[in-house]
Motif scaffolding. Structure first.
Motif, PDB file in Angstrom:
ATOM      1  N   GLY A  22      26.555  73.670  19.770  1.00  0.00           N
ATOM      2  CA  GLY A  22      27.054  72.568  19.307  1.00  0.00           C
ATOM      3  C   GLY A  22      28.069  71.991  19.533  1.00  0.00           C
ATOM      4  O   GLY A  22      27.705  70.649  19.729  1.00  0.00           O
ATOM      5  N   GLY A  23      28.932  72.760  18.909  1.00  0.00           N
ATOM      6  CA  GLY A  23      30.254  72.502  19.078  1.00  0.00           C
ATOM      7  C   GLY A  23      31.066  71.295  20.704  1.00  0.00           C
ATOM      8  O   GLY A  23      31.426  70.685  20.875  1.00  0.00           O
ATOM      9  N   ILE A  24      30.581  72.615  21.954  1.00  0.00           N
ATOM     10  CA  ILE A  24      30.845  72.449  23.016  1.00  0.00           C
ATOM     11  C   ILE A  24      29.880  71.733  23.665  1.00  0.00           C
ATOM     12  O   ILE A  24      30.426  70.905  24.291  1.00  0.00           O
ATOM     13  CB  ILE A  24      31.277  73.704  23.852  1.00  0.00           C
ATOM     14  N   VAL A  25      29.214  71.266  23.254  1.00  0.00           N
ATOM     15  CA  VAL A  25      27.618  69.729  23.824  1.00  0.00           C
ATOM     16  C   VAL A  25      28.578  69.115  23.435  1.00  0.00           C
ATOM     17  O   VAL A  25      28.270  67.223  24.453  1.00  0.00           O
ATOM     18  CB  VAL A  25      26.640  70.363  22.867  1.00  0.00           C
ATOM     19  N   ILE A  29      33.908  63.899  26.346  1.00  0.00           N
ATOM     20  CA  ILE A  29      34.623  64.557  27.455  1.00  0.00           C
ATOM     21  C   ILE A  29      34.164  63.046  28.010  1.00  0.00           C
ATOM     22  O   ILE A  29      35.329  62.497  29.175  1.00  0.00           O
ATOM     23  CB  ILE A  29      34.632  65.872  28.024  1.00  0.00           C
ATOM     24  N   SER A  30      32.928  62.837  28.792  1.00  0.00           N
ATOM     25  CA  SER A  30      32.496  62.522  29.394  1.00  0.00           C
ATOM     26  C   SER A  30      32.741  60.641  29.395  1.00  0.00           C
ATOM     27  O   SER A  30      32.851  59.882  29.710  1.00  0.00           O
ATOM     28  CB  SER A  30      31.237  62.172  29.855  1.00  0.00           C
ATOM     29  N   GLN A  31      32.567  60.542  27.505  1.00  0.00           N
ATOM     30  CA  GLN A  31      32.652  58.763  27.313  1.00  0.00           C
ATOM     31  C   GLN A  31      34.592  58.943  27.239  1.00  0.00           C
ATOM     32  O   GLN A  31      34.831  57.449  27.551  1.00  0.00           O
ATOM     33  CB  GLN A  31      32.657  59.174  25.550  1.00  0.00           C
ATOM     34  N   SER A  32      35.159  59.942  26.957  1.00  0.00           N
ATOM     35  CA  SER A  32      36.309  59.409  27.324  1.00  0.00           C
ATOM     36  C   SER A  32      36.399  58.763  28.624  1.00  0.00           C
ATOM     37  O   SER A  32      37.722  58.285  29.382  1.00  0.00           O
ATOM     38  CB  SER A  32      37.508  60.787  26.927  1.00  0.00           C
ATOM     39  N   ILE A  33      36.336  60.169  29.642  1.00  0.00           N
ATOM     40  CA  ILE A  33      37.172  59.809  30.581  1.00  0.00           C
ATOM     41  C   ILE A  33      35.730  57.893  31.604  1.00  0.00           C
ATOM     42  O   ILE A  33      36.895  57.845  32.434  1.00  0.00           O
ATOM     43  CB  ILE A  33      36.226  60.630  31.948  1.00  0.00           C
ATOM     44  N   PHE A  34      34.743  58.156  30.963  1.00  0.00           N
ATOM     45  CA  PHE A  34      34.082  57.546  32.387  1.00  0.00           C
ATOM     46  C   PHE A  34      33.673  56.160  31.571  1.00  0.00           C
ATOM     47  O   PHE A  34      33.483  54.711  32.023  1.00  0.00           O
ATOM     48  CB  PHE A  34      32.231  58.425  32.302  1.00  0.00           C
ATOM     49  N   VAL A  35      33.506  56.294  30.235  1.00  0.00           N
ATOM     50  CA  VAL A  35      33.308  55.037  29.418  1.00  0.00           C
ATOM     51  C   VAL A  35      35.106  54.507  29.292  1.00  0.00           C
ATOM     52  O   VAL A  35      35.010  53.578  28.919  1.00  0.00           O
ATOM     53  CB  VAL A  35      32.637  55.330  28.078  1.00  0.00           C
ATOM     54  N   LEU A  36      35.778  55.183  28.181  1.00  0.00           N
ATOM     55  CA  LEU A  36      36.845  54.353  28.213  1.00  0.00           C
ATOM     56  C   LEU A  36      37.708  54.615  28.120  1.00  0.00           C
ATOM     57  O   LEU A  36      38.754  54.091  28.377  1.00  0.00           O
ATOM     58  CB  LEU A  36      37.227  55.565  25.943  1.00  0.00           C
ATOM     59  N   ALA A  38      36.598  71.291  36.085  1.00  0.00           N
ATOM     60  CA  ALA A  38      35.622  70.760  36.210  1.00  0.00           C
ATOM     61  C   ALA A  38      36.558  68.747  35.681  1.00  0.00           C
ATOM     62  O   ALA A  38      35.997  67.907  35.637  1.00  0.00           O
ATOM     63  CB  ALA A  38      34.592  70.725  35.275  1.00  0.00           C
ATOM     64  N   ILE A  39      37.284  68.642  34.234  1.00  0.00           N
ATOM     65  CA  ILE A  39      37.815  68.402  33.121  1.00  0.00           C
ATOM     66  C   ILE A  39      38.533  67.478  34.648  1.00  0.00           C
ATOM     67  O   ILE A  39      38.553  66.206  35.148  1.00  0.00           O
ATOM     68  CB  ILE A  39      38.180  69.118  31.970  1.00  0.00           C
ATOM     69  N   LEU A  79      39.235  61.983  39.791  1.00  0.00           N
ATOM     70  CA  LEU A  79      38.438  60.955  40.829  1.00  0.00           C
ATOM     71  C   LEU A  79      37.996  59.730  39.790  1.00  0.00           C
ATOM     72  O   LEU A  79      37.867  58.776  40.499  1.00  0.00           O
ATOM     73  CB  LEU A  79      37.150  61.796  40.574  1.00  0.00           C
ATOM     74  N   ARG A  80      38.028  59.661  38.366  1.00  0.00           N
ATOM     75  CA  ARG A  80      37.968  58.259  37.532  1.00  0.00           C
ATOM     76  C   ARG A  80      38.675  57.375  37.264  1.00  0.00           C
ATOM     77  O   ARG A  80      38.542  55.995  37.794  1.00  0.00           O
ATOM     78  CB  ARG A  80      36.689  58.935  36.717  1.00  0.00           C
ATOM     79  N   LEU A  81      39.758  58.390  37.241  1.00  0.00           N
ATOM     80  CA  LEU A  81      40.986  57.213  36.820  1.00  0.00           C
ATOM     81  C   LEU A  81      42.411  58.335  37.509  1.00  0.00           C
ATOM     82  O   LEU A  81      43.515  57.143  37.258  1.00  0.00           O
ATOM     83  CB  LEU A  81      41.602  58.021  35.278  1.00  0.00           C
ATOM     84  N   ASP A  82      41.972  57.986  38.394  1.00  0.00           N
ATOM     85  CA  ASP A  82      43.431  58.203  38.870  1.00  0.00           C
ATOM     86  C   ASP A  82      44.502  59.317  38.510  1.00  0.00           C
ATOM     87  O   ASP A  82      45.645  58.591  37.806  1.00  0.00           O
ATOM     88  CB  ASP A  82      44.298  57.220  40.304  1.00  0.00           C
ATOM     89  N   ALA A  83      43.992  60.458  36.819  1.00  0.00           N
ATOM     90  CA  ALA A  83      45.116  60.698  36.668  1.00  0.00           C
ATOM     91  C   ALA A  83      46.552  61.315  36.569  1.00  0.00           C
ATOM     92  O   ALA A  83      47.732  61.171  36.141  1.00  0.00           O
ATOM     93  CB  ALA A  83      44.482  61.847  35.499  1.00  0.00           C
ATOM     94  N   ILE A  84      46.500  62.068  37.651  1.00  0.00           N
ATOM     95  CA  ILE A  84      47.765  62.223  38.362  1.00  0.00           C
ATOM     96  C   ILE A  84      48.578  61.348  38.424  1.00  0.00           C
ATOM     97  O   ILE A  84      49.981  61.598  37.934  1.00  0.00           O
ATOM     98  CB  ILE A  84      47.561  63.471  39.516  1.00  0.00           C
ATOM     99  N   THR A  85      48.251  60.596  39.185  1.00  0.00           N
ATOM    100  CA  THR A  85      49.094  59.285  40.207  1.00  0.00           C
ATOM    101  C   THR A  85      49.278  58.666  38.828  1.00  0.00           C
ATOM    102  O   THR A  85      50.915  58.248  38.967  1.00  0.00           O
ATOM    103  CB  THR A  85      49.036  58.773  41.217  1.00  0.00           C
ATOM    104  N   THR A  86      48.884  57.925  37.263  1.00  0.00           N
ATOM    105  CA  THR A  86      49.012  56.983  36.348  1.00  0.00           C
ATOM    106  C   THR A  86      49.549  57.839  35.739  1.00  0.00           C
ATOM    107  O   THR A  86      50.945  57.366  34.895  1.00  0.00           O
ATOM    108  CB  THR A  86      47.616  57.095  35.813  1.00  0.00           C
ATOM    109  N   ILE A  87      49.865  59.346  35.342  1.00  0.00           N
ATOM    110  CA  ILE A  87      50.657  60.507  34.808  1.00  0.00           C
ATOM    111  C   ILE A  87      51.974  60.334  35.551  1.00  0.00           C
ATOM    112  O   ILE A  87      53.208  59.754  34.641  1.00  0.00           O
ATOM    113  CB  ILE A  87      50.617  61.685  34.175  1.00  0.00           C
TER     114      ILE A  87
END
Length: 204
Positions: A111-114, A120-127, A185-186, A192-200
């Motif tokens: 239940g916790g991992i679900v 995770i999906s909300q944080s990356i793809f929505v927020l 995966a994260i 792919l969604r946030l270009d995290a490496i470049t932004t950080i």
């Protein structure tokens, strides 16, 4: 004669892992709870975990996703992370749990991992943010779920046969591969969604 079979050895390393992971997760959830309280007390408060537009927790805490059940999500973590700590300490003290207990513990982690996967999906793809304290929780939840699940399979707590137990006993030392795939995966989704490496790098 002392029985030294695998089934009768206490899994010390496994127990210590549960304690350490539980403590880390608990402190992350506790700190995030404190940050939430500070924002409620002082609307002008700037959370200490707001590092950049990408790496921050303010947006997450203020969102609907941050209080799915009507109260701040980290409160769930403060309560739930006590469980692996207690289980780990009990194992070190010599406790042996029935299969139903391990199944219930595994169900709780499922239940916790679900829930974490959804966050995770909300944080990356929505927020569009990466909450530092949230990522600490992700970091401990993923290995806890995989290691407890494979541990239960190799110990036969799901009622699986001796043959499958032997197979999972051989797989168990390589559970880290599943954990690594979860982390990758994260990272891939964030990149792919946030270009995290470049932004950080730009805000470092």
């Amino acid at each position: 004669m002392v029985n030294t079979t695998l089934e009768n050895r206490r899994p010390f390393i496994f127990a210590i892992f549960l304690i350490v992971a539980g403590v880390i997760g608990w402190f992350a959830a506790f700190d995030l709870t404190i940050e939430k309280i500070e924002t409620l007390v002082n609307p002008d408060y700037n959370p200490s975990c707001d590092i950049s537009p990408l790496v921050q927790c303010g947006v997450n805490m203020a969102s609907a996703q941050g209080a799915v059940f009507g109260f701040p999500n980290p409160i769930i973590g403060v309560a739930a992370f006590i469980a692996p700590i207690i289980v780990g300490v009990a194992i070190l003290a010599g406790a042996r749990f029935a299969s139903w207990f391990w199944i219930a513990f595994n169900a709780g982690l499922l239940g916790g991992i679900v829930f974490v996967a959804w966050l995770i999906s909300q944080s990356i793809f929505v927020l569009g943010t990466l909450c530092p304290y949230c990522m600490v929780v992700w970091t401990v939840m993923i290995p806890m779920f995989f290691y407890v699940t494979v541990f239960n399979l190799k110990e036969g707590h799901f009622g699986n046969s001796g043959a499958s137990r032997r197979i999972f006993a051989r797989i168990y030392p390589f559970t880290w591969v599943l954990v690594l795939l979860g982390y990758l995966a994260i990272i891939v989704m964030a990149q792919l969604r946030l270009d995290a490496i470049t932004t950080i790098i730009l805000y470092s």
